[in-house]
Design a protein around this motif. Sequence first.
Motif, PDB file in Angstrom:
ATOM      1  N   ARG A  39      41.335 -19.458 -12.543  1.00 11.35           N
ATOM      2  CA  ARG A  39      41.780 -20.844 -12.514  1.00 11.35           C
ATOM      3  C   ARG A  39      40.611 -21.779 -12.769  1.00 11.35           C
ATOM      4  O   ARG A  39      39.613 -21.758 -12.064  1.00 11.35           O
ATOM      5  CB  ARG A  39      42.431 -21.143 -11.166  1.00 11.35           C
ATOM      6  N   ALA A  40      40.781 -22.617 -13.775  1.00  5.67           N
ATOM      7  CA  ALA A  40      39.725 -23.560 -14.173  1.00  5.67           C
ATOM      8  C   ALA A  40      39.575 -24.679 -13.154  1.00  5.67           C
ATOM      9  O   ALA A  40      40.503 -25.013 -12.413  1.00  5.67           O
ATOM     10  CB  ALA A  40      40.043 -24.154 -15.546  1.00  5.67           C
ATOM     11  N   LEU A  89      28.920 -13.249 -10.599  1.00  3.20           N
ATOM     12  CA  LEU A  89      29.023 -13.250 -12.060  1.00  3.20           C
ATOM     13  C   LEU A  89      29.589 -14.582 -12.560  1.00  3.20           C
ATOM     14  O   LEU A  89      29.101 -15.146 -13.545  1.00  3.20           O
ATOM     15  CB  LEU A  89      29.897 -12.081 -12.518  1.00  3.20           C
ATOM     16  N   GLY A  90      30.600 -15.097 -11.865  1.00  2.00           N
ATOM     17  CA  GLY A  90      31.164 -16.395 -12.235  1.00  2.00           C
ATOM     18  C   GLY A  90      30.141 -17.510 -12.107  1.00  2.00           C
ATOM     19  O   GLY A  90      30.004 -18.347 -13.009  1.00  2.00           O
ATOM     20  N   PRO A 102      31.376 -24.282  -7.303  1.00  2.00           N
ATOM     21  CA  PRO A 102      31.541 -22.977  -6.649  1.00  2.00           C
ATOM     22  C   PRO A 102      32.551 -22.077  -7.349  1.00  2.00           C
ATOM     23  O   PRO A 102      33.395 -22.539  -8.120  1.00  2.00           O
ATOM     24  CB  PRO A 102      32.034 -23.344  -5.240  1.00  2.00           C
ATOM     25  N   VAL A 103      32.439 -20.791  -7.035  1.00  3.81           N
ATOM     26  CA  VAL A 103      33.370 -19.776  -7.530  1.00  3.81           C
ATOM     27  C   VAL A 103      33.859 -18.998  -6.321  1.00  3.81           C
ATOM     28  O   VAL A 103      33.061 -18.546  -5.499  1.00  3.81           O
ATOM     29  CB  VAL A 103      32.678 -18.818  -8.528  1.00  3.81           C
ATOM     30  N   LEU A 134      37.506 -21.455 -10.069  1.00  5.19           N
ATOM     31  CA  LEU A 134      36.274 -22.107 -10.502  1.00  5.19           C
ATOM     32  C   LEU A 134      36.340 -23.560 -10.030  1.00  5.19           C
ATOM     33  O   LEU A 134      37.281 -24.287 -10.375  1.00  5.19           O
ATOM     34  CB  LEU A 134      36.151 -22.043 -12.020  1.00  5.19           C
ATOM     35  N   GLY A 135      35.382 -23.958  -9.201  1.00  5.07           N
ATOM     36  CA  GLY A 135      35.387 -25.322  -8.659  1.00  5.07           C
ATOM     37  C   GLY A 135      36.627 -25.567  -7.831  1.00  5.07           C
ATOM     38  O   GLY A 135      36.970 -24.784  -6.947  1.00  5.07           O
ATOM     39  N   SER A 136      37.365 -26.632  -8.171  1.00  7.09           N
ATOM     40  CA  SER A 136      38.579 -26.980  -7.428  1.00  7.09           C
ATOM     41  C   SER A 136      39.739 -26.031  -7.716  1.00  7.09           C
ATOM     42  O   SER A 136      40.698 -25.978  -6.955  1.00  7.09           O
ATOM     43  CB  SER A 136      39.006 -28.413  -7.776  1.00  7.09           C
ATOM     44  N   GLY A 137      39.669 -25.317  -8.844  1.00  5.91           N
ATOM     45  CA  GLY A 137      40.751 -24.408  -9.219  1.00  5.91           C
ATOM     46  C   GLY A 137      42.038 -25.130  -9.582  1.00  5.91           C
ATOM     47  O   GLY A 137      43.107 -24.530  -9.601  1.00  5.91           O
TER      48      GLY A 137
END
Length: 177
Positions: A39-40, A89-90, A102-103, A134-137
Amino acid sequence: MKKFLLFTAILAIFSISFFLSGCTEKVTEADDCLRLHIRANSNSERDQSLKLRVRDEIVAFLTPLLEDAEKAAEAEKIISDNLSALEKLGRKTLAENGETYPVKAEIRTEYFPTKSYGEAVFDGGEYRAVIIELGSGEGDNWWCVAYPPLCFVGEKEGEETTYKSFLAELIKNWRNK
């Protein structure tokens, strides 16, 4: 001899179809499927691009780890043992691209709407899934099936990525003959 070979081929195709169909129905405890969602952070062009870069690294990392898994529970255990490596890795991939949000990686059961994956249709329902935020997702996600492995990547620079199952392609080609 030709009838025997034809019978054997048909039996193999039905066996493969039965195996793949385990992920095309609403998941219950008996189903053998594990989804993968990345999720971006947002729907900005940059965040969506970063999601795809992280996706490439995650799929490349997981593919050899999962190649010998024979059940979704086994794949889930392997991934569970590597959640911190997926997060690292992310973060590394994001940092290489100038981003520091954050991841978070976890495995949980979630409701997903009906989705199609090529010719396979995944009915809406509860699925076990590896979720990488990823971040807020809060951006659009990318998904595939970690088990059985349907995350085969074929990509050329500047073109949309195509994900497909080798077995599904064999079945499709056989049906078209």
